[in-house]
Write an enzyme that holds these catalytic residues in place. Sequence first.
Site, short mmCIF file in Angstrom:
data_model
loop_
_atom_site.label_atom_id
_atom_site.label_comp_id
_atom_site.label_asym_id
_atom_site.label_seq_id
_atom_site.Cartn_x
_atom_site.Cartn_y
_atom_site.Cartn_z
N GLU A 198 0.82 -1.21 0.00
CA GLU A 198 0.00 0.00 0.00
C GLU A 198 0.86 1.27 0.00
O GLU A 198 1.74 1.44 0.86
CB GLU A 198 -0.92 -0.05 1.23
N THR A 249 -5.72 1.21 -5.65
CA THR A 249 -5.16 -0.14 -5.50
C THR A 249 -5.80 -1.12 -6.48
O THR A 249 -5.10 -1.95 -7.08
CB THR A 249 -5.35 -0.66 -4.06
N HIS A 304 -1.39 3.12 4.73
CA HIS A 304 -2.46 3.81 3.99
C HIS A 304 -2.64 5.20 4.57
O HIS A 304 -2.53 5.39 5.78
CB HIS A 304 -3.76 3.01 4.10
N ASP A 361 1.84 -0.08 -4.89
CA ASP A 361 0.66 0.01 -5.76
C ASP A 361 0.49 1.38 -6.41
O ASP A 361 0.17 1.48 -7.58
CB ASP A 361 -0.62 -0.43 -5.02
N HIS A 362 0.71 2.44 -5.62
CA HIS A 362 0.51 3.80 -6.13
C HIS A 362 1.07 4.80 -5.14
O HIS A 362 1.48 4.42 -4.03
CB HIS A 362 -0.98 4.07 -6.37
C1 GP9 Z 1 -8.48 -1.20 0.48
C2 GP9 Z 1 -7.02 -1.05 0.19
C3 GP9 Z 1 -6.68 0.39 -0.05
O1 GP9 Z 1 -8.91 -2.49 0.58
O2 GP9 Z 1 -6.61 -1.88 -0.84
O3 GP9 Z 1 -7.18 0.84 -1.23
P1 GP9 Z 1 -6.77 2.27 -1.84
O4 GP9 Z 1 -7.52 3.31 -1.05
O5 GP9 Z 1 -5.29 2.43 -1.67
O6 GP9 Z 1 -7.18 2.15 -3.24
#
Ligand code: GP9
Length: 419
Positions: free
Chosen positions: A38, A82, A197, A256-257
């Site tokens: 994340e 994500t 996150h 992921d980003h």
């Molecule tokens: C939620 C997690 C975060 O299940 O994968 O998602 P994001 O907000 O980063 O897209």
Amino acid sequence: DESKLPDIKEYVNEIQSKNQSDLYGIAEGKNVIFISVESLQNFVINNEVNREEITPFLNSLVENEDTFYFENFYSQVAQGRTSDSEFLVENSLYPLSSGAVFFTHGQNEYNALPEQLKEKGYYNTVFHANNKSFWNRDQMYKSLGYDYYYGEKAYEVTENNSIGWGLKDKAFFEQSIKYLQSFEQPFYSKFITLTNHFPFNLDEEDRTIEPYDSNSNTLNNYFPTVRYTDEALEQFFKQLKDTGIYEDSIIVIMGDHFGISENHNKAMSQYLGNEKITPYDHLQLQRVPLFIHIPGSGKGKVMSDVSGQIDVKPTLLHLLGIETENDIYFGNDLFSDDRKGYILFRNGDFVSENYVSAGGSCYNRETGAPVDENNNSGVEDKVGNPCTPIKKRVMKELQYSDDIIYGDLFRFVNFGRSN
Ligand code: GP9
């Protein structure tokens, strides 16, 4: 509609890597453990905050002789965050310009990585300690060929072992191992972490480095949570070794980003020591780390070419010795020397080996200096803006990917799968 397929196939055939790399098939029959981290951005790798290393474990992987580390690897997500990164990685198709394709086209026909692995006898699972329906994952995972999704309910989540969005990463990996051990091999398992996150909350007891000091609490708190996740990854590697799973697996770790949005540009420029964050810098900040760790291979190195999430599917399939000749996808095998040479973003921006097109301007990739669009500076044998011809390909490629998704065109293609 179906009549678009011949043009799409022709284009795809033109851009796919034809030359097999030395690594083709090196991981044949191995388990694949894919860890989607994340909000992990590349600028923290081999970097410091308050004179302390941010990611000691990942930094040690960069040096590891079994690891390929891609230092110019871009996240290409759009609004689906994500879920878009998952979509890019497993289909090598682009996300949509608005909304999340996981929601809007969760019932489409795909020819995704898990489906292709299933064909070779793999058992496919996802581990993510969140509500199963978030991002419509429970639906989409069926379409992508997953056998089982271990969501929040598969874990023991208490007040003590959770923070922010839910189960802390260390507990998440710890509690996942027993499931992995129960699988028949080979398996493909995707782990999606959560602790790092936005807004990067962390308990005091889990904080092993101090926050940064700027006007952005988001950026300040990002560093300790990144470090926490780095420690969770280290611990997971150890558990994989202790259980003997490690030797029969390849392990992929990918951010992921972005975690730090443009709203924090001022603090970010302070941290990076830049005067300001230009559109060029912004695009460079979309880099996320990609590690491909192949135990016992001894061939690892730092890979510097321009690459992105669109490339993961063909790269992994080829490492596993799985042919992709009749598949339809827009990435390249990152170990092949025959690649299209640019990475595009959903808004039409792109990064090529020599140029970056961002916010309507064309930059020299190496220096970040704007290219004089009338004066032909930076190129020798082309007149005009050197970004223009690449931009045309980029727009065409996005259109083809959209055609596939909006038309659900894979319904009309026989990929030769039996499932
Ligand atoms: C939620 C997690 C975060 O299940 O994968 O998602 P994001 O907000 O980063 O897209």
